[in-house]
Write a protein that holds these residues in place. Structure first.
Motif, PDB file in Angstrom:
ATOM      1  N   ARG A  40      28.049   6.520 -11.104  1.00  0.00           N
ATOM      2  CA  ARG A  40      26.897   7.297 -10.639  1.00  0.00           C
ATOM      3  C   ARG A  40      27.294   8.742 -10.361  1.00  0.00           C
ATOM      4  N   PHE A  41      28.472   8.914  -9.798  1.00  0.00           N
ATOM      5  CA  PHE A  41      28.963  10.258  -9.504  1.00  0.00           C
ATOM      6  C   PHE A  41      29.170  11.044 -10.793  1.00  0.00           C
ATOM      7  N   SER A  42      29.700  10.361 -11.809  1.00  0.00           N
ATOM      8  CA  SER A  42      29.974  11.024 -13.082  1.00  0.00           C
ATOM      9  C   SER A  42      28.696  11.464 -13.789  1.00  0.00           C
ATOM     10  N   GLY A  43      27.602  10.737 -13.547  1.00  0.00           N
ATOM     11  CA  GLY A  43      26.345  11.075 -14.214  1.00  0.00           C
ATOM     12  C   GLY A  43      25.397  11.916 -13.392  1.00  0.00           C
ATOM     13  N   ALA A  44      25.802  12.256 -12.168  1.00  0.00           N
ATOM     14  CA  ALA A  44      24.913  12.985 -11.269  1.00  0.00           C
ATOM     15  C   ALA A  44      24.977  14.490 -11.525  1.00  0.00           C
ATOM     16  N   ASP A  45      23.933  15.168 -11.116  1.00  0.00           N
ATOM     17  CA  ASP A  45      23.886  16.623 -11.158  1.00  0.00           C
ATOM     18  C   ASP A  45      24.725  17.146  -9.988  1.00  0.00           C
ATOM     19  N   ARG A  46      25.908  17.666 -10.280  1.00  0.00           N
ATOM     20  CA  ARG A  46      26.803  18.090  -9.223  1.00  0.00           C
ATOM     21  C   ARG A  46      26.202  19.204  -8.375  1.00  0.00           C
ATOM     22  N   GLY A  47      25.337  20.006  -8.972  1.00  0.00           N
ATOM     23  CA  GLY A  47      24.715  21.084  -8.215  1.00  0.00           C
ATOM     24  C   GLY A  47      23.805  20.584  -7.112  1.00  0.00           C
ATOM     25  N   ALA A  48      23.322  19.338  -7.267  1.00  0.00           N
ATOM     26  CA  ALA A  48      22.423  18.764  -6.262  1.00  0.00           C
ATOM     27  C   ALA A  48      23.175  18.021  -5.163  1.00  0.00           C
ATOM     28  N   ILE A  49      24.504  17.922  -5.287  1.00  0.00           N
ATOM     29  CA  ILE A  49      25.313  17.202  -4.298  1.00  0.00           C
ATOM     30  C   ILE A  49      26.024  18.230  -3.419  1.00  0.00           C
ATOM     31  N   GLU A  50      25.470  18.466  -2.248  1.00  0.00           N
ATOM     32  CA  GLU A  50      26.043  19.481  -1.365  1.00  0.00           C
ATOM     33  C   GLU A  50      27.313  18.977  -0.687  1.00  0.00           C
ATOM     34  N   TYR A  51      27.284  17.714  -0.235  1.00  0.00           N
ATOM     35  CA  TYR A  51      28.431  17.126   0.461  1.00  0.00           C
ATOM     36  C   TYR A  51      28.820  15.830  -0.253  1.00  0.00           C
ATOM     37  N   PRO A  52      29.787  15.893  -1.179  1.00  0.00           N
ATOM     38  CA  PRO A  52      30.151  14.704  -1.961  1.00  0.00           C
ATOM     39  C   PRO A  52      30.532  13.495  -1.109  1.00  0.00           C
ATOM     40  N   ALA A  53      31.265  13.705  -0.010  1.00  0.00           N
ATOM     41  CA  ALA A  53      31.691  12.574   0.820  1.00  0.00           C
ATOM     42  C   ALA A  53      30.483  11.816   1.371  1.00  0.00           C
ATOM     43  N   ALA A  54      29.506  12.548   1.881  1.00  0.00           N
ATOM     44  CA  ALA A  54      28.304  11.911   2.430  1.00  0.00           C
ATOM     45  C   ALA A  54      27.482  11.270   1.324  1.00  0.00           C
ATOM     46  N   ASN A  62      24.485   1.667   0.057  1.00  0.00           N
ATOM     47  CA  ASN A  62      23.286   1.054  -0.514  1.00  0.00           C
ATOM     48  C   ASN A  62      23.616   0.067  -1.634  1.00  0.00           C
ATOM     49  N   LEU A  63      24.675   0.329  -2.395  1.00  0.00           N
ATOM     50  CA  LEU A  63      25.132  -0.657  -3.369  1.00  0.00           C
ATOM     51  C   LEU A  63      25.580  -1.934  -2.655  1.00  0.00           C
ATOM     52  N   CYS A  64      26.249  -1.767  -1.517  1.00  0.00           N
ATOM     53  CA  CYS A  64      26.696  -2.930  -0.740  1.00  0.00           C
ATOM     54  C   CYS A  64      25.510  -3.704  -0.176  1.00  0.00           C
ATOM     55  N   LEU A  65      24.488  -3.005   0.284  1.00  0.00           N
ATOM     56  CA  LEU A  65      23.297  -3.679   0.809  1.00  0.00           C
ATOM     57  C   LEU A  65      22.659  -4.550  -0.270  1.00  0.00           C
ATOM     58  N   THR A  66      22.616  -4.040  -1.491  1.00  0.00           N
ATOM     59  CA  THR A  66      22.063  -4.821  -2.598  1.00  0.00           C
ATOM     60  C   THR A  66      22.917  -6.057  -2.863  1.00  0.00           C
ATOM     61  N   ARG A  67      24.232  -5.871  -2.857  1.00  0.00           N
ATOM     62  CA  ARG A  67      25.135  -7.003  -3.096  1.00  0.00           C
ATOM     63  C   ARG A  67      25.039  -8.037  -1.973  1.00  0.00           C
ATOM     64  N   LEU A  68      24.947  -7.578  -0.724  1.00  0.00           N
ATOM     65  CA  LEU A  68      24.867  -8.508   0.396  1.00  0.00           C
ATOM     66  C   LEU A  68      23.592  -9.334   0.346  1.00  0.00           C
ATOM     67  N   ARG A 136      22.221   9.990  13.491  1.00  0.00           N
ATOM     68  CA  ARG A 136      21.438  10.783  12.543  1.00  0.00           C
ATOM     69  C   ARG A 136      21.994  10.641  11.132  1.00  0.00           C
ATOM     70  N   GLU A 137      23.329  10.675  11.002  1.00  0.00           N
ATOM     71  CA  GLU A 137      23.947  10.503   9.686  1.00  0.00           C
ATOM     72  C   GLU A 137      23.654   9.115   9.125  1.00  0.00           C
ATOM     73  N   ILE A 138      23.713   8.101   9.987  1.00  0.00           N
ATOM     74  CA  ILE A 138      23.421   6.736   9.539  1.00  0.00           C
ATOM     75  C   ILE A 138      21.973   6.632   9.076  1.00  0.00           C
ATOM     76  N   ALA A 139      21.084   7.230   9.838  1.00  0.00           N
ATOM     77  CA  ALA A 139      19.663   7.205   9.476  1.00  0.00           C
ATOM     78  C   ALA A 139      19.439   7.844   8.110  1.00  0.00           C
ATOM     79  N   GLU A 140      20.134   8.946   7.837  1.00  0.00           N
ATOM     80  CA  GLU A 140      19.998   9.607   6.540  1.00  0.00           C
ATOM     81  C   GLU A 140      20.562   8.743   5.418  1.00  0.00           C
ATOM     82  N   ALA A 141      21.689   8.074   5.686  1.00  0.00           N
ATOM     83  CA  ALA A 141      22.308   7.237   4.654  1.00  0.00           C
ATOM     84  C   ALA A 141      21.447   6.036   4.305  1.00  0.00           C
ATOM     85  N   LEU A 142      20.803   5.458   5.327  1.00  0.00           N
ATOM     86  CA  LEU A 142      20.017   4.235   5.119  1.00  0.00           C
ATOM     87  C   LEU A 142      18.527   4.507   4.931  1.00  0.00           C
TER      88      LEU A 142
END
Length: 295
Positions: A40-54, A62-68, A136-142
């Motif tokens: 997903r990272f390789s196919g993403a628009d890097r300009g739209a990713i301000e903070y890669p770690a987040a 979210n991939l893990c939530l789907t698997r769980l 707040r970070e968790i809320a944004e991630a989920l």
């Protein structure tokens, strides 16, 4: 993906693997999840990713939530107790484990307890406890409200914390006890083994229907002792035992030649074995076997 972008992803890989493993309790599935995030990272628009770690943490979570969600149905059909896959942690695969709290966070006991949580509760708990995310970070991630995340976190802490309070995370005492267990097992000293068991000890074995294992947890010193005595007489001739750091604590590995037969982790209370988890399903031993082969 450019070489520079691939190199950037690799700097995040250990943290992403640690997140996925804590979420899933499966090293192999964690590796697959991280690989999906890479694609997903390789196919993403890097300009739209301000903070890669987040961005990557959100994708992996979210991939893990789907698997769980899909895993719950599979685990209901699983033969015998389902236990997390053991992981060697002395090589830093789950990050630095420099304190008792960090070790406890990746222990088999904690991973088993996390199975009690809903997938979303587990995500909130892991992000907060293991990775120090703010609500707040968790809320944004989920993509949930901050108030909802706080409520989920409180519920998860209550469900996990009540059980963990019964045990004493003392690495030094745990190592001493496991090495005593190792000596008794090597020597066939059944009396010595019995003395190391708490009166209300519980022994769980995960064979997954692939190898012989108890289908239900064995409870109480007498029953566990009879189980160990029978296993010693029937299966352990020619088996070599070694001590290895698994999930942040000293554990017992059983070998027959180059074949890893089992990994057993322990929880200690009042200086005795209160819980033991023996993973004997060969599929669940593949990752740790590869780790030990590289050591």
């Amino acid at each position: 993906m450019t070489t520079a972008t691939a190199d950037e992803f690799e700097t995040h890989r250990p943290r992403l693997f640690g997140l996925a493993y804590r979420m899933l309790g499966s090293a192999d599935e964690a590796e697959d999840t991280v690989q999906d995030a890479y694609l997903r990272f390789s196919g993403a628009d890097r300009g739209a990713i301000e903070y890669p770690a987040a961005w990557l943490a959100k994708v992996v979570t979210n991939l893990c939530l789907t698997r769980l969600t899909s895993a719950r149905a599979r685990r209901e059909q699983y033969v015998g107790p389902w236990l997390p896959e053991p992981v060697v942690t002395s090589d830093g695969v789950l990050g630095p484990l420099e304190s008792a709290e960090q070790r406890d966070a990746v222990s088999m006991a904690m991973l088993v307890l996390l199975e009690r949580l809903t997938p979303t509760e587990r995500a909130v708990y892991v992000l907060r406890e293991a990775f120090a995310y703010g609500h707040r970070e968790i809320a944004e991630a989920l993509e949930l409200s901050e108030a909802n995340c706080r409520q989920l976190y409180r519920r998860a802490v209550q469900r996990v914390g009540e059980e963990r309070a019964r045990f004493e995370p003392s690495p030094g005492r745990q190592e001493e006890l496991v090495r005593s267990f190792l000596t008794a097992a090597r020597d066939g000293d059944l009396g010595g083994l019995e003395k190391l068991l708490a009166a209300d000890v519980v022994w769980s074995s995960d064979g997954g229907g692939k190898v012989s294992a108890a289908r239900r947890p064995i409870e109480g010193r007498d029953k566990v002792f009879r189980f160990l005595a029978g296993a010693t007489r029937t299966f352990l001739a020619g088996v070599d035992f070694t001590a290895v750091e698994i999930n942040g604590a000293t554990a017992l590995a059983a070998w027959e030649g180059d074949t890893l037969l089992s990994v057993t982790t322990f929880d200690v209370r009042d200086g005795l074995v209160a819980r033991a988890w023996a993973v004997v399903n060969p599929d669940k031993l593949d990752f740790v076997r590869r780790q030990l082969a590289r050591a």
